[in-house]
Scaffold this motif. Structure first.
Motif: not given
Length: 342
Positions: A155-159, A230-237, A259-260, A281-288
């Protein structure tokens, strides 16, 4: 007959079984053998057992969230001592390919993840790894907290990849272990407010304790209405829900970041590409995040992230077979279960 160990073995679809004499993983000269003291039960493990995620085939020793004590050291290893308390990075790699050399060893074609795709994991009493896969567990942290460092690392890697977190308004879908880590990390990275969304009241209450500013039970509240204006700048799924992925794209503000993270294993299309392009939009992911283990440990040591509160149930090895099989059946769920070896 070689040495043996206790293990919970995934032998068939929808079930694990306790074994007392499972073969111990071999120890090479360049490796360290760790006696596992705590192993987290991840939703990925449950999805593998049920066949939703096809990462490995039974018989298999699951478990990629691990901490323990060094039991034996290969003759070519230096810098470590028997008895040291350690956290295990489960990602195994060759160390010399393109991806390893740029700090992305999780993409190594010759590697994989212990307990998931590569070899014996923490559901077995003993694990062998290279020294580079170990981090010292600080004395003030428990073995259960040590096992939580792997989900924290992911999760840290995604953030860490989100560029507009400072001063942002954040929404997190899913109040499971990952979502509860995300709300704390978002605050640590400078988020102004964090809203946590789930369909269960109990984990939402825990989310408030861990730093969420607002919580929304989406089974009772229409999200489109709630977030209107509401202006939501970052959404995490972080829920693994196909519907939540679509909701993320609707809730996030134009030019925002999504963040997916959650896996659902449903093989259903869930990414509305036209929506992404139209809103820029910017799409961010992370598995490690191979380079961020030390940072994650420091965040917990410094009180910025509380992993201890997320562990809502600790079980011993003797009861783990029953508990895990109940989790597979959808019974007796808890926010996070960690198995403790005595």
């Amino acid at each position: 007959m070689g040495s043996t160990m206790r293990a919970l073995v995934w032998k068939e679809l929808n079930r694990v079984e306790q074994e007392s004499y499972w073969p111990t993983p071999d120890l090479k000269n360049q490796e360290i053998r760790v006696k596992i003291k705590a192993a987290g039960i991840c939703i990925t493990d449950i999805h593998m057992i049920t066949g939703k995620l096809d990462f490995a085939k039974p018989p298999w020793i699951l478990g990629h969230e691990m901490s323990g004590i060094i039991e034996q050291i290969g003759k070519d290893v230096t810098g470590w001592e028997v008895g040291e308390r350690v956290i295990i990075d489960p990602v195994v790699s060759c160390g010399s390919c393109r991806y390893c050399l740029i700090g992305r060893k999780n993409m190594c074609a010759q590697g994989g993840e212990l307990g998931t795709t590569y070899g014996s994991g923490g559901y077995g009493e003993l694990v062998t790894v290279k020294p580079s896969n170990l981090y010292r567990l600080p004395d003030e942290l428990s073995f259960a907290e040590g096992a939580m460092m792997e989900p924290l690392n992911c999760t840290l890697g995604a953030i860490d990849r989100v560029r507009n977190m400072v001063g942002s308004h954040v929404a997190v879908f899913g109040a499971g272990p990952a979502g509860l880590l995300f709300i704390q990390l978002a605050k640590a990275y400078g988020a102004l407010t964090v809203t946590l969304i789930d369909i269960r009241d109990e984990p939402l209450a825990l989310g408030l304790q861990l730093g969420a500013d607002y919580v929304v039970n989406s089974s009772r509240t229409a999200l489109i209405d709630y977030f209107a204006g509401k202006e939501i700048d970052v959404v995490v799924e972080a829920s693994g829900s196909v519907q939540a992925v679509k909701a993320c794209m609707e809730v996030v503000a134009p030019s925002g970041t999504v963040v997916l993270y959650g896996l659902n294993g449903s093989d259903q299309p869930s990414i509305p590409s036209d929506h992404i392009v139209a809103k820029d939009l910017t799409i961010v992911t992370c598995t490690s995040a191979p380079l961020l283990w030390d940072k994650g440990i420091r965040l917990v040591q410094g009180g910025k992230v509380n992993v201890k509160a997320i562990v809502t149930r600790q079980i011993n090895f003797e009861s783990a077979e029953t508990v895990i099989n109940e989790l597979v059946e959808g019974k007796n769920s808890s926010t996070k279960t960690v198995m403790i070896y005595s």
